[in-house]
Motif scaffolding. Structure first.
Motif, short mmCIF file in Angstrom:
data_model
loop_
_atom_site.label_atom_id
_atom_site.label_comp_id
_atom_site.label_asym_id
_atom_site.label_seq_id
_atom_site.Cartn_x
_atom_site.Cartn_y
_atom_site.Cartn_z
N UNK A 91 -9.66 -3.52 8.67
CA UNK A 91 -8.66 -2.83 8.51
C UNK A 91 -9.32 -1.92 7.45
N UNK A 150 -8.88 0.64 4.30
CA UNK A 150 -8.14 1.08 3.06
C UNK A 150 -8.76 2.12 2.19
N UNK A 193 -13.43 -0.48 2.69
CA UNK A 193 -13.04 0.44 1.63
C UNK A 193 -13.53 1.80 1.69
N UNK A 249 -5.60 0.64 -5.00
CA UNK A 249 -5.63 0.72 -3.39
C UNK A 249 -4.70 2.05 -2.84
N UNK A 250 -5.39 2.92 -1.99
CA UNK A 250 -4.70 3.76 -1.60
C UNK A 250 -4.13 3.57 -0.22
N UNK A 251 -3.83 4.42 0.51
CA UNK A 251 -3.02 4.29 1.81
C UNK A 251 -4.25 3.43 2.84
N UNK A 252 -3.35 2.80 3.71
CA UNK A 252 -4.29 2.24 4.86
C UNK A 252 -4.70 3.36 5.72
N UNK A 302 0.96 -1.21 0.05
CA UNK A 302 -0.21 0.11 0.00
C UNK A 302 0.88 1.24 0.08
N UNK A 303 0.26 2.48 -0.61
CA UNK A 303 1.33 3.62 -0.55
C UNK A 303 1.99 3.95 0.91
N UNK A 304 1.38 3.53 1.88
CA UNK A 304 2.03 4.18 3.33
C UNK A 304 2.39 2.99 4.11
#
Lengths: 134, 134
Positions: free
Chosen positions: B80, B82, B131, B2-5, A48-50
């Motif tokens: 989680x 995301x 999400x 998918x971006x950051x968590x 994931x990006x982070x």
């Protein structure tokens, strides 16, 4: 004192199937499987990006995730890993506060080769927390 | 895709006690409790440099985390979250792939007011994945 979240680990019964799901569902960047015989797991990282998601499948006898998968046959979120500075003073501080460190209580090399400890879920809202000295 | 968590959520039986633990053990930056009556939870955020940990305590009747805490009385890692782009095309793609979306299957406003969906753990290695369209 707490650095970045290094990863969230999900224990899975079938690593190839789980990696395929993340790839096909999300076009996620998924690493090749990496055997970690010293840790009793085979690992795939989803980027994931982070941070990253670590998919874990048992490897060999006495895998530390075997009992978790026996209780949760479909798999489940197994632990979170947080980067820290010097582990020994932090470990001592936590022990002074009544926290139980799993195993011998001594840091040992984790999947990235850095010293890690695990805080026992019984003292910490049922959450298994890995601390990794970076 | 998918971006950051955005966060890792830990369901806890006692939010004040859990927030105190993160503060005292790690000098962590811990938010004030925030009641989210529409979501049936009270929330405390623990800040990490790259993401956050969301501590969740049930609020009111029919809290979505009540059954989880009945099964895991000490608490545990619950889901989680995301960040993603447009949720509807992604939702449709996931449904086409056989993924079950919880509830009605329609996005609804999450804790940050953005549309969210939850992927059912039964299709996803026992992991509950939120999400959030950002």
């Amino acid at each position: 004192m707490l650095g970045p979240l290094n990863h969230v680990a999900i224990a899975v019964p079938d690593l190839a199937a789980a990696a395929k799901q993340w790839k096909e569902r999300f076009d996620a960047e998924v690493s090749e499987p990496q055997a970690e015989p010293d840790h009793g797991v085979t690992v795939v990282f989803v980027s994931l990006p982070n941070t990253k998601i670590e998919l874990l499948e048992p490897l060999g006898e006495n895998s530390p995730i075997a009992s978790f998968l026996a209780k949760n046959p479909r798999g489940g979120i197994h632990h979170i890993s947080i980067e820290t500075g010097d582990l020994l003073p932090l470990r001592d501080r936590l022990v002074d506060q009544g926290v139980t460190i799993t195993g011998t209580g001594e840091p040992r090399p984790g999947a990235h080769g850095n010293p890690v400890i695990f805080l026992h879920p019984k003292d910490f809202n049922g959450a298994l927390v890995e601390l990794e000295e970076v």
